[in-house]
Design an enzyme around this catalytic site. Structure first.
Site, PDB file in Angstrom:
ATOM      1  N   THR A   1       0.816  -1.225   0.000  1.00 14.09           N
ATOM      2  CA  THR A   1       0.000   0.000   0.000  1.00 14.09           C
ATOM      3  C   THR A   1       0.845   1.268   0.000  1.00 14.09           C
ATOM      4  OG1 THR A   1      -0.126  -0.042   2.420  1.00 14.09           O
ATOM      5  CG2 THR A   1      -1.893  -1.149   1.200  1.00 14.09           C
TER       6      THR A   1
ATOM      7  N   ASP B   1       3.924  -3.432  11.885  1.00 17.39           N
ATOM      8  CA  ASP B   1       3.194  -3.005  10.694  1.00 17.39           C
ATOM      9  C   ASP B   1       3.789  -1.684  10.180  1.00 17.39           C
ATOM     10  OD1 ASP B   1       1.272  -2.557   8.733  1.00 17.39           O
ATOM     11  OD2 ASP B   1      -0.361  -3.284  10.005  1.00 17.39           O
TER      12      ASP B   1
ATOM     13  N   LYS C   1      -4.955  12.438   9.119  1.00 19.01           N
ATOM     14  CA  LYS C   1      -4.545  13.820   8.841  1.00 19.01           C
ATOM     15  C   LYS C   1      -5.585  14.510   7.968  1.00 19.01           C
ATOM     16  CE  LYS C   1      -0.929  16.697   6.805  1.00 19.01           C
ATOM     17  NZ  LYS C   1       0.480  16.800   6.371  1.00 19.01           N
TER      18      LYS C   1
ATOM     19  N   HIS D   1      -8.362   6.768  54.666  1.00 11.53           N
ATOM     20  CA  HIS D   1      -7.132   7.448  54.245  1.00 11.53           C
ATOM     21  C   HIS D   1      -6.050   6.456  53.817  1.00 11.53           C
ATOM     22  CE1 HIS D   1      -8.807  11.277  55.219  1.00 11.53           C
ATOM     23  NE2 HIS D   1      -8.940  10.992  56.491  1.00 11.53           N
TER      24      HIS D   1
ATOM     25  N   ASN E   1       5.505   3.332  59.005  1.00 10.43           N
ATOM     26  CA  ASN E   1       5.801   2.086  59.708  1.00 10.43           C
ATOM     27  C   ASN E   1       4.494   1.417  60.146  1.00 10.43           C
ATOM     28  OD1 ASN E   1       8.727   1.950  59.830  1.00 10.43           O
ATOM     29  ND2 ASN E   1       8.628   3.772  61.131  1.00 10.43           N
TER      30      ASN E   1
ATOM     31  N   ASP F   1      12.902  -2.131  72.046  1.00  7.32           N
ATOM     32  CA  ASP F   1      11.845  -1.338  72.677  1.00  7.32           C
ATOM     33  C   ASP F   1      10.495  -1.515  71.999  1.00  7.32           C
ATOM     34  OD1 ASP F   1      12.620   0.019  70.402  1.00  7.32           O
ATOM     35  OD2 ASP F   1      13.071   1.926  71.392  1.00  7.32           O
TER      36      ASP F   1
ATOM     37  N   ARG G   1      10.414  -7.775  53.674  1.00  6.48           N
ATOM     38  CA  ARG G   1       9.708  -6.649  54.280  1.00  6.48           C
ATOM     39  C   ARG G   1       8.658  -6.117  53.314  1.00  6.48           C
ATOM     40  NH1 ARG G   1      14.449  -2.023  53.696  1.00  6.48           N
ATOM     41  NH2 ARG G   1      13.768  -1.237  51.664  1.00  6.48           N
TER      42      ARG G   1
END
Length: 523
Positions: free
Chosen positions: A63, A122, A134, A276, A424, A477, A519
């Site tokens: 084409t 293509d 166009k 949230h 965290n 802690d 984690r």
């Protein structure tokens, strides 16, 4: 009118071509499409006959010729263009029907080689599509079978396509070319030395389709819109069907995604309540009512105005209970008619029905993103999505005390929830229910304290609970805080320089400690 048809995906093309012929439109076609139409007894002119030049190089050149592109690009309102067509014996092409070689489907197949990919790029198709798009005022260009019905209806009723329709078709055509070229760029720029294909291409070309404009963004002074992947995964949020309620907001969508991603990770009946972007209540139950009731108990205050997601059908009993609270969005894979009836008076509640993903080994089959993307100043951060699922065989018991089967079950549940809580993250759980959630704090110690405080406010005892920490305890802690609150077993990733100190503390306090080895930071 003349229509040039050249399609790789031949879905619906025979019926469409037959309808065009019935409207008196001349059919021109290429290769396999021309043969198909001829076999269906439709009069069709092959492009080789039009151009006077045979298709060659295994169809690579057919084409790319002035007889084709002249007919597409010539402006009918410019006398010089019309004269040039007459001089060179070129007929106008008024309708172009093209879909492209299946490059995306080819490279998605396991074992696709570079040669396979290249052969499915293509050239002539995109060139024709660009020419027609166009010159949209004179040419209608169709790039997808979903457009056939609307175009036919307009041709039948008006005898031609309106400028509005042709412009819409042209925009869709340029979008399709952009998507196609983006897929080629992504794939080829991802080829590594040696031929392997990497996860991250040398150039990233986002291909998203706008679903809707939103009233505003995270705040009222911001503008926003929702986009979806070109090919969204089944069971992902953008596949939802809204059954009732106000338009979804930016925050609704972000929170709904957090809730849906969490709830669909459970196999038993589960409920997740999000506020949230953080789960404030997660629970398993024998049915929707029990799962919701347990999840709500974790933090009734935060649940007010929250997002509720279930991975099981919502029935009337659960609907009656949920309707007693203020809820922004309610999601489930199914709703009984009785359940929907309950919410008819709650007209502002946004109800979304989302099919669960089919399941399988790939992120796509699990309804998950393959990649996560975060915008930074003039750039993007890209990473593979956190799709890691911890198996019982993966955990390592490091305490002297061994976990009971019930503790292991609670630890695995707590770990799954912690994955969806902002870092965290500290999550207390017992009997398939969150008992306290601490999220988004700069200090892990503060997250542990907040989770304990929230449990106290909800009237829940943390005695005998399991605790998950999304990352390691850097000091003992944090462990002491959760044990003081009542926890008797803990799951954490490990990997700290002070791991042994924290393990020794667990032994000192007489609690079970297991390591996940991975984690789940979530920022």
């Amino acid at each position: 009118m003349n229509a040039l048809i050249s399609v790789s995906d031949k879905t619906g093309i025979v019926d469409f071509a037959r309808a065009l012929h019935a409207l008196g439109i001349k059919l021109i076609s290429t290769g396999g499409t021309a043969k198909l139409l001829a076999d269906e007894k439709l009069p069709v002119t092959e492009v080789a006959e039009l151009t006077g030049f045979p298709e060659m190089l295994d169809g690579r050149v057919k084409t790319l010729h002035p007889m084709v592109h002249g007919g597409l690009l010539a402006r009918r309102d410019v006398p010089e263009h019309v004269a040039a067509l007459k001089t060179h014996g070129i007929d106008t092409i008024d309708l172009l029907v093209v879909n492209l070689y299946p490059f995306e489907a080819t490279v998605a197949r396991p074992g696709c080689t570079l040669e396979d990919a290249i052969e499915n790029i293509d050239i002539g198709g995109p060139a024709m599509v660009r020419s027609a798009a166009k010159n949209w005022k004179d040419v209608g260009v169709l790039t997808d079978a979903s457009q056939y019905a609307g175009v036919l209806e307009e041709l039948k009723t008006a005898g031609k396509l309106s400028d509005a329709t042709k412009f819409t078709l042209a925009v869709a055509a340029f979008n399709r070319i952009s998507q196609y070229d983006g897929a080629i760029s992504d794939y080829l720029s991802g080829i590594q030395p040696g031929g392997a294909h990497g996860l991250f291409p040398g150039q990233s070309n986002g291909r998203f389709v706008k679903v809707q404009d939103l009233r505003y963004g995270e705040n009222a002074h911001q503008q926003a819109a929702l986009y979806r992947d070109l090919y969204p995964a089944p069971g992902s949020l953008v596949t939802a069907r809204q059954l009732q309620g106000k338009e979804l907001s930016y925050n609704n969508i972000a929170d709904a995604d957090a809730a849906w991603e969490c709830v669909k990770s459970f196999s038993g009946s589960a409920c997740v309540i999000v506020k949230h972007a953080n789960p404030c209540g997660v629970a398993l139950g024998k049915d929707a009512l029990e799962a919701y009731s347990k999840a709500f108990k974790t933090d009734p205050t935060s649940a007010f105005g929250g997002i509720i997601a279930l991975n099981c059908t919502l029935d009337e009993a659960a609907a009656q209970q949920i309707s007693k609270q203020f809820v922004e969005v309610l999601m489930a894979p199914g709703f009984t008619p009785e359940a929907l009836e309950v919410f008819k008076t709650k007209v502002n509640v946004r109800i979304l029905q989302i099919d669960l993903p089919p399941g399988g080994n790939t992120a796509w089959q699990q309804g998950r993103n393959l990649m996560d993307i975060k915008r930074v100043g003039s750039g993007l951060l890209m990473q593979t999505a956190d799709n890691h699922d911890l198996a019982l065989a993966d955990i390592k018991v490091v305490s002297k005390l061994q976990p009971t089967p019930a503790q292991l079950q609670d630890l695995m549940f707590a770990w799954k929830v912690a994955k969806y809580v902002k870092s965290n993250a500290i999550v207390f759980c017992a009997d398939g229910m969150t008992m306290g959630v601490g999220a988004g704090q700069m200090s892990r110690l503060d997250s542990a304290r907040i989770a304990s405080i929230k449990a106290g406010h909800a009237g829940l005892s943390l005695k005998g609970t399991a605790v998950a920490s999304d990352a390691f305890f850097p000091f003992r802690d944090g462990l002491d805080v959760v044990v003081d609150a009542g926890a008797n077993c803990v799951i954490q990733p490990g990997g700290s320089m002070r791991d042994q100190e924290v393990i020794d503390a667990a032994d000192e306090r007489g609690v079970v400690m297991v390591l996940s080895g991975v984690r789940h930071f979530r920022h």
